[in-house]
Design an enzyme around this catalytic site. Structure first.
Site, PDB file in Angstrom:
ATOM      1  CE  LYS A 136      -5.120   0.995  -0.632  1.00 36.21           C
ATOM      2  NZ  LYS A 136      -6.056   1.674   0.287  1.00 36.21           N
TER       3      LYS A 136
ATOM      4  CE1 TYR B 210      -2.745   3.028   0.599  1.00 35.80           C
ATOM      5  CE2 TYR B 210      -3.636   2.317   2.585  1.00 35.80           C
ATOM      6  CZ  TYR B 210      -3.482   3.278   1.626  1.00 35.80           C
ATOM      7  OH  TYR B 210      -4.284   4.416   1.667  1.00 35.80           O
TER       8      TYR B 210
HETATM    9  O1  LIG Z   1      -8.728   4.652   2.182  1.00 32.56           O
HETATM   10  C1  LIG Z   1      -7.899   3.794   1.565  1.00 32.56           C
HETATM   11  O2  LIG Z   1      -7.377   2.867   2.140  1.00 32.56           O
HETATM   12  C2  LIG Z   1      -7.924   4.007   0.292  1.00 32.56           C
HETATM   13  O3  LIG Z   1      -7.328   3.472  -0.568  1.00 32.56           O
HETATM   14  C3  LIG Z   1      -8.311   5.402  -0.283  1.00 32.56           C
HETATM   15  C4  LIG Z   1      -6.990   6.333   0.033  1.00 32.56           C
HETATM   16  O4  LIG Z   1      -6.056   5.982  -0.910  1.00 32.56           O
HETATM   17  C5  LIG Z   1      -7.415   7.842   0.090  1.00 32.56           C
HETATM   18  O5  LIG Z   1      -8.890   8.015   0.343  1.00 32.56           O
HETATM   19  C6  LIG Z   1      -7.013   8.506  -1.071  1.00 32.56           C
HETATM   20  O6  LIG Z   1      -7.247   9.672  -0.656  1.00 32.56           O
HETATM   21  P1  LIG Z   1      -6.548  11.199  -1.482  1.00 32.56           P
HETATM   22  O7  LIG Z   1      -6.511  10.841  -3.287  1.00 32.56           O
HETATM   23  O8  LIG Z   1      -5.419  11.266  -1.021  1.00 32.56           O
HETATM   24  O9  LIG Z   1      -7.602  12.116  -1.295  1.00 32.56           O
END
Ligand SMILES: O=C(O)C(=O)C[C@@H](O)[C@H](O)COP(=O)(O)O
Length: 289
Positions: A155, A129
């Site tokens: 991710k 991640y």
């Molecule tokens: O909540 C998580 O684990 C996600 O993957 C979404 C997360 O990458 C997040 O919401 C990304 O937001 P931004 O693009 O940083 O506004």
């Protein structure tokens, strides 16, 4: 092409996790067309969950575990290893972890070693991640390649889609998702899918966007992306992670409790203003959420 929902964690007013709400919400998302659940992620307030709470979330969703990516990141690697061993009996899609954070100037080899240890302990596929703006470290395709570490997936939460695509070109077998809501359409088009926070409150919109992409209707898919981006902008005015609880209640019709500090619930006025703005916005569109 997959929609992965980083599911929110519903908290009761006393700060405990509302297990019934979590189960109801996860089941609803999957029934509405979400492909996978990313459990204990950023939207799930993973960094604010204890080791035991991360386990409890997986127990609550044990009958959905073949649809779960189980996020285990922690600055205490002993906790990470305990979570990996705990999850070994579950039929997970993957284990995932964000990188170490807070500590400044960590050498590259220490960052890689964190993931090498995780990979050595897990019987499940391991996903990175990568969230540089949250952790302070960019675990890029170049860095993984430099140390010869090939993980099963990533991710990549990044506004730079080329950065995400580099994982795909460097590691063709790797599952690559982008984690930004505002790039969901492009992620479905060019990667293995999207991990989007707003899928918590707009599962049907994401499903219909995916279907439009699949049939080559870019124009229709783009209308859904614009809707998603509009709701992100509304949510960010009050704090996206806190707003998501209100948005989910509005669009899905059930309560999902509230967040946990340092993410705070919207106050009465904020909730009312957000509700009015979102309901007026959606009313004119005639879309299912
Ligand atoms: O909540 C998580 O684990 C996600 O993957 C979404 C997360 O990458 C997040 O919401 C990304 O937001 P931004 O693009 O940083 O506004």
């Amino acid at each position: 092409m997959e929609i992965v929902s980083p599911i929110l964690t519903p908290f009761n007013s006393d700060g405990t996790i509302n297990k019934e709400a979590l189960k109801q919400h996860a089941t609803n998302l999957l029934n509405k067309g979400v492909d996978l659940i990313f459990l204990n992620g950023t939207t799930g307030l993973g960094p604010a969950l204890s080791k035991e709470e991360k386990k409890e979330n997986l127990r609550v969703l044990s009958d959905l575990s073949n649809k779960i990516i189980f996020q285990v990141g922690d600055l205490n690697l002993n906790n990470v290893i305990e979570l990996i061993k705990f999850a070994s009996d579950y039929d997970l899609r993957a284990i995932a972890s964000y990188s170490p954070y807070y500590f400044p100037r960590l050498p590259e080899k220490w960052l890689i070693k964190y993931f090498q240890i995780i990979a050595s302990q897990s019987r499940h596929p391991v996903y990175l991640y990568n969230y540089p703006s949250a952790t302070g470290y960019d675990i890029s395709a170049k860095l993984l390649s430099k140390f010869g570490l090939e993980l099963a997936g990533v991710k990549d939460t990044n506004q730079d889609l080329a950065h995400s695509m580099e994982f795909k070109t460097t590691f063709p077998k790797m599952k690559v998702y982008n984690g930004s809501d505002t790039l969901a359409f492009y992620s479905l088009l060019s990667l293995d899918g999207t991990v989007a926070s707003m899928s918590n409150c707009l599962p049907t919109v994401f499903k219909e966007m995916k279907e439009a992409v699949a049939r080559g209707d870019a124009r229709k898919a783009m209308t859904f992306q614009k809707l998603i981006t509009s709701l992100v902008e509304m949510a960010r005015k009050y704090g996206q992670l806190g707003s998501l609880y209100v948005l989910t209640e509005i669009t899905q019709g059930y309560k999902v409790g509230g967040p946990r500090p340092p993410i705070f619930p919207l106050d009465e006025t904020e909730s009312k203003d957000l509700r009015t703005e979102v309901e007026n916005f959606l009313k004119g569109l005639g879309v299912s959420t």
